[in-house]
Scaffold this motif. Structure first.
Motif, mmCIF file in Angstrom:
data_model
loop_
_atom_site.group_PDB
_atom_site.id
_atom_site.type_symbol
_atom_site.label_atom_id
_atom_site.label_comp_id
_atom_site.label_asym_id
_atom_site.label_seq_id
_atom_site.Cartn_x
_atom_site.Cartn_y
_atom_site.Cartn_z
ATOM 1 N N VAL A 6 0.860 -1.176 0.000
ATOM 2 C CA VAL A 6 0.000 0.000 0.000
ATOM 3 C C VAL A 6 0.899 1.229 0.000
ATOM 4 N N ALA A 7 0.681 2.104 -0.980
ATOM 5 C CA ALA A 7 1.403 3.370 -1.044
ATOM 6 C C ALA A 7 0.530 4.447 -0.409
ATOM 7 N N VAL A 8 1.048 5.075 0.645
ATOM 8 C CA VAL A 8 0.324 6.135 1.345
ATOM 9 C C VAL A 8 0.950 7.464 0.938
ATOM 10 N N SER A 22 -2.964 3.997 -2.595
ATOM 11 C CA SER A 22 -2.955 3.213 -3.831
ATOM 12 C C SER A 22 -2.263 1.884 -3.581
ATOM 13 N N VAL A 23 -2.617 0.897 -4.388
ATOM 14 C CA VAL A 23 -2.054 -0.447 -4.265
ATOM 15 C C VAL A 23 -0.946 -0.624 -5.298
ATOM 16 N N TYR A 48 9.437 1.279 2.780
ATOM 17 C CA TYR A 48 10.355 2.220 2.151
ATOM 18 C C TYR A 48 9.563 3.447 1.749
ATOM 19 N N ALA A 49 10.271 4.517 1.386
ATOM 20 C CA ALA A 49 9.575 5.772 1.120
ATOM 21 C C ALA A 49 10.318 6.602 0.091
ATOM 22 N N SER A 69 5.526 13.225 0.655
ATOM 23 C CA SER A 69 6.177 11.919 0.734
ATOM 24 C C SER A 69 5.198 10.807 0.395
ATOM 25 N N VAL A 70 5.741 9.649 0.025
ATOM 26 C CA VAL A 70 4.953 8.439 -0.190
ATOM 27 C C VAL A 70 5.609 7.316 0.604
ATOM 28 N N LEU A 71 4.855 6.717 1.517
ATOM 29 C CA LEU A 71 5.339 5.588 2.308
ATOM 30 C C LEU A 71 4.740 4.310 1.752
#
Length: 319
Positions: free
Chosen positions: A81-83, A221-222, A232-233, A178-180
């Motif tokens: 999962v991308a946050v 998003s998946v 990771y980010a 950012s995207v985690l």
């Protein structure tokens, strides 16, 4: 794509991770969620004076006051999962404590527990400045201390230590933009967030940052084929990998190991070549020392390493 809203109400606020928790929201990949979270301890109002806390949402709480869990359709084990952290807005107050708990670490620092210090912060999201009761001001760099999905193991899991599926990472670099990326362990991921920080130093050395309620706009998003199987980010300034362990050496190794794997893919180099490059450009930082396990993050700045071909240089793609 849909835009959803979560408020810290009964059934939404919880203080543990579990695959058995019933989802409070169902979203599709690409949806946006605006979440209003309480401070880490779930206080219902601003302290009347520094350290003079009132009622909490979860009396006798075992952990952080989180919102969720959010069921992400199409998220299943093997995916991530991308946050995407679109916007983070602290409330107008926050707090920091020191000397409020006993530990070997506090003993080494010579910090007594009979004279707790409480800082009360006035936070201005317009000027991005926080000012405390001692008369000191800081620039604000808000982020969420806890972003995690449910572990695969049965039972109720503490929110305190970060783990393979995220949680209490406490990385100050996970700011707006950012995207985690979190590996999914159970169907739907069951994402929970909270523990707003208006600012924190690497380490979170007293055990608390500038703790505050937070309003967070995030997009979920998946990722069917994530580049790593650990958290990771990507951030506005670079790439980050994480390591968590009770042993600082093991945490450092885990963070660096993940970064080397990422660099092999990014630059099409051997692992030993990646290590040689990393020694010149990758920073190992202590994320936090406060959560029962050491947190370490490896940082590769976007402008630190450029690929030069026929005299032209450029950076690799984001992920």
């Amino acid at each position: 794509m849909a835009h959803h809203f979560l408020e810290p109400t009964d059934g939404v606020v919880h203080d543990f991770f579990s695959r058995a928790l019933a989802p409070v929201l169902y979203v599709d990949s690409g949806d946006t969620v605006t979440v209003r979270s309480l401070d880490a301890r779930g206080h219902l109002q601003e302290p009347e004076a520094p350290g003079a806390f009132g009622d909490t949402f979860l009396p006798g709480s075992r952990g952080h006051a989180l919102c969720g869990p959010i069921f992400v359709r199409s998220a299943r084990p093997g995916t991530a999962v991308a946050v995407h952290l679109v916007k983070l807005t602290p409330d107008d107050w926050g707090w920091t404590l020191a000397g409020d708990h006993e530990s070997a670490f506090m003993d080494c620092l010579g910090i007594p527990t009979d004279a707790m210090v409480a800082l009360h912060w006035r936070l201005d999201s317009e000027s991005h400045v926080g000012t405390n009761n001692l008369g000191f001001s800081v620039d604000l760099h808000p982020f969420l201390g806890v972003i995690g999905v449910a572990p695969a193991e049965e039972g109720e899991h503490s929110t305190t230590p970060p783990r393979y599926c995220g949680g209490n990472i406490d990385c100050k670099d996970l700011v707006q933009g950012s995207v985690l990326y979190l590996p999914v362990a159970v169907e739907g991921a069951l994402l929970s967030v909270g523990d707003g920080h208006a600012r924190q130093g690497d380490g979170e050395v007293s055990g608390t940052a500038i703790e505050c309620p937070m309003t967070t706009e995030l997009k979920v998003s998946v990722v069917p084929d994530p580049v790593l199987t650990t958290p990771y980010a990507t951030t506005p300034s670079g790439r980050i990998t994480f390591g968590f362990d009770e042993d600082l050496n093991e945490a450092s190794t885990a963070a660096l190991n993940a970064m080397l794997t990422w660099m092999e893919q990014l630059f099409t180099v051997s692992r030993t070549e990646a290590l040689a490059l990393a020694s010149a450009v990758v920073d190992l930082r202590v994320t936090q020392v406060a959560n029962g396990v050491w947190g370490v993050h490896a940082v590769l700045a976007d402008d630190a390493l450029r690929v030069t071909i026929d005299g032209q240089s450029g950076s690799p793609s984001a992920t």
